[in-house]
Motif scaffolding. Structure first.
Motif, short mmCIF file in Angstrom:
data_model
loop_
_atom_site.label_atom_id
_atom_site.label_comp_id
_atom_site.label_asym_id
_atom_site.label_seq_id
_atom_site.Cartn_x
_atom_site.Cartn_y
_atom_site.Cartn_z
N THR A 30 41.35 45.02 30.90
CA THR A 30 41.10 44.33 32.17
C THR A 30 42.28 43.44 32.50
O THR A 30 42.53 42.44 31.83
CB THR A 30 39.82 43.48 32.07
N SER A 63 42.76 41.36 34.78
CA SER A 63 42.43 39.99 35.17
C SER A 63 42.16 39.09 33.98
O SER A 63 42.04 37.87 34.13
CB SER A 63 41.22 39.98 36.11
N SER A 123 46.46 35.68 35.48
CA SER A 123 45.47 36.47 36.19
C SER A 123 44.15 35.74 36.39
O SER A 123 43.46 35.97 37.37
CB SER A 123 45.23 37.79 35.44
N SER A 124 43.79 34.85 35.47
CA SER A 124 42.51 34.16 35.59
C SER A 124 42.50 33.18 36.76
O SER A 124 41.46 32.97 37.39
CB SER A 124 42.19 33.41 34.30
N GLY A 140 45.22 33.16 39.20
CA GLY A 140 45.99 33.67 40.34
C GLY A 140 47.26 32.89 40.60
O GLY A 140 47.99 33.19 41.56
N GLN A 154 47.06 40.29 42.92
CA GLN A 154 46.22 41.14 42.09
C GLN A 154 44.95 41.50 42.83
O GLN A 154 44.49 40.77 43.70
CB GLN A 154 45.87 40.43 40.78
N ASP A 155 44.41 42.65 42.48
CA ASP A 155 43.11 43.10 42.99
C ASP A 155 42.28 43.44 41.76
O ASP A 155 42.45 44.50 41.16
CB ASP A 155 43.29 44.32 43.90
N SER A 156 41.42 42.50 41.38
CA SER A 156 40.64 42.69 40.16
C SER A 156 39.73 43.91 40.24
O SER A 156 39.52 44.60 39.24
CB SER A 156 39.81 41.44 39.89
N ASN A 205 41.77 46.69 39.35
CA ASN A 205 42.52 46.51 38.10
C ASN A 205 44.02 46.76 38.33
O ASN A 205 44.69 47.44 37.55
CB ASN A 205 42.00 47.44 37.00
N VAL A 217 47.85 45.14 39.97
CA VAL A 217 48.69 44.05 40.46
C VAL A 217 49.76 44.66 41.37
O VAL A 217 50.10 45.84 41.24
CB VAL A 217 49.36 43.23 39.34
#
Length: 132
Positions: free
Chosen positions: A28, A30, A53-54, A56, A72-74, A77, A79
């Motif tokens: 993952t 993120s 990632s956590s 941003g 990013q687009d969690s 998945n 970036v």
């Protein structure tokens, strides 16, 4: 299988734009720290952009600050690296990389950016060529 796959590279004229994508699989994104690096043949690989990632929160090398944006687009998945106002000196192979969640946690706690050796997952690279 842990993997990063970049896409979006190409050839553009100076002043143009490109958006690079990096899809993560097997982990993952993120939950990790992610970064974009670039390398010109015969030179060391250099960091361009970094994201916790956590949160941003992003950081950029001075050479691209104000022109490049990492996001990013969690849900996907993935970036991205949006590159605007490209210059010939941006010509390089661009790599996406990820740290482990453990390293990312330490870096986040210390408000530091991991060194290149702490990125343990790398994509295959995508070529960006900017002509004058």
């Amino acid at each position: 299988q842990v993997q990063l796959v970049e896409s979006g590279g190409g050839s553009v004229q100076a002043g143009g734009s490109l958006r690079l994508s990096c899809v993560a699989s097997g982990f993952t994104a993120s939950a990790n720290c992610m970064a974009w690096f670039r390398q010109v043949s015969g030179r060391e690989r250099e960091g361009v952009a970094f994201i916790y990632s956590s949160s941003g929160i992003t950081y950029y090398d001075d050479s691209v600050k104000g022109r490049f944006t990492m996001s990013q687009d969690s849900a996907k998945n993935t970036v991205y690296l949006q590159m605007n106002s490209l210059k010939p000196k941006d010509t390089a192979t661009y790599y996406c990389a990820a740290t482990s969640a453990y390293i990312c946690g330490l870096a986040n706690a210390g408000s530091v950016i991991p060194v290149i050796s702490q990125f343990n997952v790398w994509g295959q690279g995508t070529q960006v060529t900017v002509s004058s």
